[in-house]
Design an enzyme around this catalytic site. Sequence first.
Site, mmCIF file in Angstrom:
data_model
loop_
_atom_site.group_PDB
_atom_site.id
_atom_site.type_symbol
_atom_site.label_atom_id
_atom_site.label_comp_id
_atom_site.label_asym_id
_atom_site.label_seq_id
_atom_site.Cartn_x
_atom_site.Cartn_y
_atom_site.Cartn_z
ATOM 1 N N GLU A 1 4.228 7.810 -0.877
ATOM 2 C CA GLU A 1 5.551 8.789 -1.137
ATOM 3 C C GLU A 1 6.643 8.681 -0.273
ATOM 4 O OE1 GLU A 1 6.190 10.462 -3.896
ATOM 5 O OE2 GLU A 1 7.998 11.204 -3.050
ATOM 6 N N TYR B 1 0.830 -1.168 -0.057
ATOM 7 C CA TYR B 1 0.058 -0.122 -0.031
ATOM 8 C C TYR B 1 0.975 1.126 0.106
ATOM 9 C CZ TYR B 1 -4.516 2.011 -0.121
ATOM 10 O OH TYR B 1 -5.932 2.581 -0.395
ATOM 11 N N GLY C 1 12.045 4.034 7.105
ATOM 12 C CA GLY C 1 11.564 5.406 6.956
ATOM 13 C C GLY C 1 11.645 5.907 8.765
ATOM 14 N N HIS D 1 7.272 5.579 0.853
ATOM 15 C CA HIS D 1 8.199 4.394 0.084
ATOM 16 C C HIS D 1 8.868 4.612 -0.989
ATOM 17 C CE1 HIS D 1 4.647 2.249 2.415
ATOM 18 N NE2 HIS D 1 5.560 1.632 2.917
ATOM 19 N N ASP E 1 8.878 5.566 11.687
ATOM 20 C CA ASP E 1 8.917 4.404 12.569
ATOM 21 C C ASP E 1 10.176 4.378 13.544
ATOM 22 O OD1 ASP E 1 6.186 2.786 12.183
ATOM 23 O OD2 ASP E 1 7.203 2.643 10.253
HETATM 24 O O1 PAF Z 1 8.027 -0.988 8.234
HETATM 25 C C1 PAF Z 1 7.299 -1.726 7.922
HETATM 26 O O2 PAF Z 1 6.500 -1.712 6.814
HETATM 27 C C2 PAF Z 1 7.494 -3.295 8.280
HETATM 28 O O3 PAF Z 1 7.434 -3.280 9.812
HETATM 29 C C3 PAF Z 1 8.512 -4.153 7.765
HETATM 30 C C4 PAF Z 1 9.834 -3.657 8.051
HETATM 31 C C5 PAF Z 1 8.271 -4.057 6.322
HETATM 32 C C6 PAF Z 1 8.666 -5.579 8.272
HETATM 33 O O4 PAF Z 1 7.168 -6.336 8.177
#
Ligand code: PAF
EC number: 6.3.2.1
Length: 296
Positions: A36, A33, A148, A38, A151
């Site tokens: 921007e 899903y 990112g 990602h 998190d």
């Molecule tokens: O940040 C995320 O999208 C998830 O925690 C990850 C790092 C892809 C692990 O499933």
Amino acid sequence: MRVVRTVAQLREALEYMRQGGHTPIGFVPTMGYLHEGHASLLRRAGEMSSTVVMSIFVNPLQFGPNEDFASYPRDEVRDLELAEREGADIVFIPSVEEMYPQPIRTKVSVSSLTTQLCGASRPGHFDGVTTVVSKLFNIVQPDYAFFGLKDAQQVAVLRRMVSDLNMNVEIIACPIVRENDGLALSSRNVYLSAQERSQALVLSRSLQSVRQAMEEGKVRTVDDARNLLVSVISSSPLAVIDYAEILTFPELETLDGSSLLTDADGEIIMALAVKFGRTRLIDNNVFIPKEAHALV
Ligand code: PAF
């Protein structure tokens, strides 16, 4: 761009790239899903790597029993368009059965850094993250992996895992990407009603208010900063605070409430998790109080 769905196909595709000298390999693990945020990870990966691998896998291990695993938003067609546009060379989209063909009995777990913030509200979440990321690192064997800073706790935990376990990969932390009005991009923003979305702006506003009040000398201690965060967030009637914390970064240690922010050595994090209806949003700001400039 090649789309692969099995570990064997991915290993074969990577072997081909390595043999052709297309290294270093940059890896962007995601749950799909894509937005921007990602896209910015893919672009950074492209700047630093000759082969860019992205994974799209909604990892059941990191969701609690009452969380949104089943309803987590998914859109493979749109994701693949974005991945191609932003320069991914290989996209790995495994099924749950491909990643976990048998009940998993091995767990990768980072202690201490995972007991506070999201780790306290989402027990087991970080074990799910570190376990799946370890599996993905073992499969891809990337030189760089891109995450990112929205998190930020995940970044701190993964950096520690890589260091503790001598994994041969460098974690590259990338800045938070925001909408023009300040809302940090998240796949979960799609859950917000129009009213919740407009009230969710208090997250970034509260972080900015503390930074500005610090610069004006109106906020000096850790307690002052926390109180201001809470009071700005509470001005939004729909906001239900899960946590609003100020900790050292990346160790995530508690700071004495009466201590001056400028006494903190190195970086600190102001970290927020707030619910709007059924949607839990996180946001943060990592900075060096002594230098009083944002790192993210
Ligand atoms: O940040 C995320 O999208 C998830 O925690 C990850 C790092 C892809 C692990 O499933």
